[in-house]
Design an enzyme around this catalytic site. Sequence first.
Site, PDB file in Angstrom:
ATOM      1  N   GLU A   1     -39.145  52.198  32.928  1.00 30.45           N
ATOM      2  CA  GLU A   1     -38.864  51.119  34.138  1.00 30.45           C
ATOM      3  C   GLU A   1     -41.128  50.711  34.182  1.00 30.45           C
ATOM      4  O   GLU A   1     -41.899  51.616  34.797  1.00 30.45           O
ATOM      5  CB  GLU A   1     -38.619  51.170  35.234  1.00 30.45           C
TER       6      GLU A   1
ATOM      7  N   GLU B   1     -24.602  46.000  36.414  1.00 29.53           N
ATOM      8  CA  GLU B   1     -25.172  45.783  37.545  1.00 29.53           C
ATOM      9  C   GLU B   1     -24.762  45.380  38.961  1.00 29.53           C
ATOM     10  O   GLU B   1     -24.687  45.562  39.866  1.00 29.53           O
ATOM     11  CB  GLU B   1     -26.300  47.007  37.080  1.00 29.53           C
TER      12      GLU B   1
HETATM   13  C1  NOJ Z   1     -32.642  47.122  36.162  1.00 28.58           C
HETATM   14  C2  NOJ Z   1     -31.940  47.355  35.174  1.00 28.58           C
HETATM   15  O1  NOJ Z   1     -31.783  46.586  34.910  1.00 28.58           O
HETATM   16  C3  NOJ Z   1     -30.843  48.915  35.441  1.00 28.58           C
HETATM   17  O2  NOJ Z   1     -30.090  49.439  34.525  1.00 28.58           O
HETATM   18  C4  NOJ Z   1     -32.376  49.741  35.896  1.00 28.58           C
HETATM   19  O3  NOJ Z   1     -31.504  50.823  36.183  1.00 28.58           O
HETATM   20  C5  NOJ Z   1     -33.211  49.098  36.820  1.00 28.58           C
HETATM   21  N1  NOJ Z   1     -33.881  48.305  36.663  1.00 28.58           N
HETATM   22  C6  NOJ Z   1     -33.717  50.190  37.078  1.00 28.58           C
HETATM   23  O4  NOJ Z   1     -35.049  50.609  36.349  1.00 28.58           O
HETATM   24 CA    CA Z   2     -31.575  44.045  34.594  1.00 28.62          CA
END
Ligand code: NOJ
Ligand code: CA
Length: 699
Positions: free
Chosen positions: A410, A503
Amino acid sequence: MKKLYFLLFVLVFSSISAQQIQSPSKEITLEFSLSSLGEPTYQVRYKWKEVVKPSKLGISLKDDTALTTGFSILNKKETSVDDSWNPVLGEQSSIKNNYIQVSFHLLQKEANRKLDIIFKVYDEGVAFRYEFPAQDALSYFIVSEENTEFNLTGDHKTFWIPGDYDSQEYVYSETKLSEIDNSKLDLNNGIALKSIESNYRVQSPLMMKSNDGLYINIFEAAVVNYPVMHLNVDIESFKLSSQLVPDALGDKAYLRTPSVTPWRTIMVSDDARKVVSSKMILNLNEPNQLEDTSWIKPMKYVGIWWEMHVGKSTWDFAGSQNAQNAASKDLIPSGKHGATTENTKRYIDFAAKHGFDGVLVEGWNVGWEDWFGNWKEDVFDFTTPYPDFNIKEVADYAKAKGVKMIMHHETSGSVANYERHLDRAFDLMKEYDYPAVKTGYVGRIIPRGEYHDGQTMVNHFNFVAQRAADYKIMVNSHESVRPTGYSRTYPNYIAAEAARGNEFNAWSSGNDPKHETILPFTRLLGGAMDYTPGIFEIKMNIYDPTKTEQVHTTLAKQLALYVTMYSPLQMAADLPENYERYLDAFQFIKDVPLDWQESIYLEAEPGDYLTVVRKDKNSESWFLGSITDKNPRKTEIKLDFLSPNKKYKAIIYQDGKDADWKINPKSYSIKEQTVTSKSILKLNLAPGGGTAVSIVPAN
Ligand code: NOJ
Ligand code: CA
């Protein structure tokens, strides 16, 4: 390359007459002409119906000159191509590439500048790009805007998301063109960035349906060293015009001749299935650049991921209230950290037991206490694990169990920082044998002022794929620019999120049931999506009784998404313990392949439903997925795609009789039946439901 018919006419023109180019099937006609002022103009017809009315072409430069007018045609070259190629991974093992190409070489007399406009006319649509040949009068230049127009013929139904320079993570609005208005959107649904400058600007791919039943899609292909094109909408005249995403200085693109723009694409058909199955975007990209692709493999994975999204555990080790300690590494454990060695081993065990290829672990590295909000440029170094994540122990354990680890990077938008650390980060992955990385770009970009969709970031995303290829690493990017077929050129760029994924259902108003019927007509045209399906515990109140969020789906629909949402990288996103409770349904996720010989879109209507059947690349088995929006749906599927005179065992994973995405999402049933190419399957989809079927040769 099987066949290559190469016709070459070099003709010299001085007249202004319109030039017509027809698709191989003759159904699509493109007409190019110069106006009396020497303005390049095109129009498109489908079966002699007007699709795009005369529309202008051109580029404006920052030095106040414009490549828009005063042109004459120097000459014209025509070629036709009819060949095919084999993607490393894909929806089909062979992709046909058949088009007529005409290149117009234009001269702007006064400035002595040359501009080429190249058209390719396929059976599913039209593509064109600008080429800037090497020349003294134009060597280095700054594009201040592209002046491409798409002058549409009516107030079409449109599936659109707002023209946000930083994010595509929106639900689609389904309105007439005249009703597009970003100010009317409810943005209170989990989106942090709102880089929206105009109420009448949308993103492409823009999917439309005309009143007389034409499916029209406007998009782009091969976005390389150029910003993303968004679309301004004139809600009165239905004329769309290109809006390139600016850089921090407000410029659009810095180019040097010779160079090219991405392809602008207009697909059109009276059959929605032709649009959704089109490989035009991939075809318009450069061929594979990698000699050895043996290391590029499909991956089905589980991971320490959903448990953070549902609030069971955290990415951070110490809780963000401890952020000030992060630098001193004096963190007080919160006790909720997900990425521990022990928890990772649990996921590795689960992956090994059920035959998954990989395990993703998010929150393994130092920095998460302070990751959000873009205050700290060097928040992550991508190499330092938290004290409770023993990277060596995890790697050894995974190896012993025959499971591959998937790395997580990330960046929180701090891209300069990521590039500084990239080689060390990839070295670490090689040291511990991680074959794939999931990257993430949440938040505003550093260098400050840049947007996710600008030229600089386009170059970043493509660079990461190239550098990863040097290390034999596969890339799955989240919050990146949406793909425009670059996975053909760098097949290690196997998937991206770049749209609103599953998500959002965990912590926002979510994705309504029609969302997944639209994505194949939009986001997926440019490449595979890491949508993260497979949620079996659909209502979030299982984690916390006060929660009202839920996935807008039935359980059976989650299975169908593995087929309808093509990707060579697929997550079984739910928690292991949730799968253990529904092992019979989980079997479909275990069985479904991720790489295909052939795909047939049997039924498709954007916003309503989609049914696709695919044949495994490595066997004679077929897998069918069918999904619907909030409306229940009955349909009959002829299995005439099966080999004749052969018996198959079909396992049908379907919605229960009383299933309903809102009231009763987990009701499902599984039945087995023997089928042949003469059989007809009767499917019965619940509101927000779906059906998944595996069809395996009977022995
Ligand atoms: C957004 C991403 O789409 C997700 O998959 C991830 O868990 C979070 N950011 C944290 O990196
Ligand atoms: Ca995302």
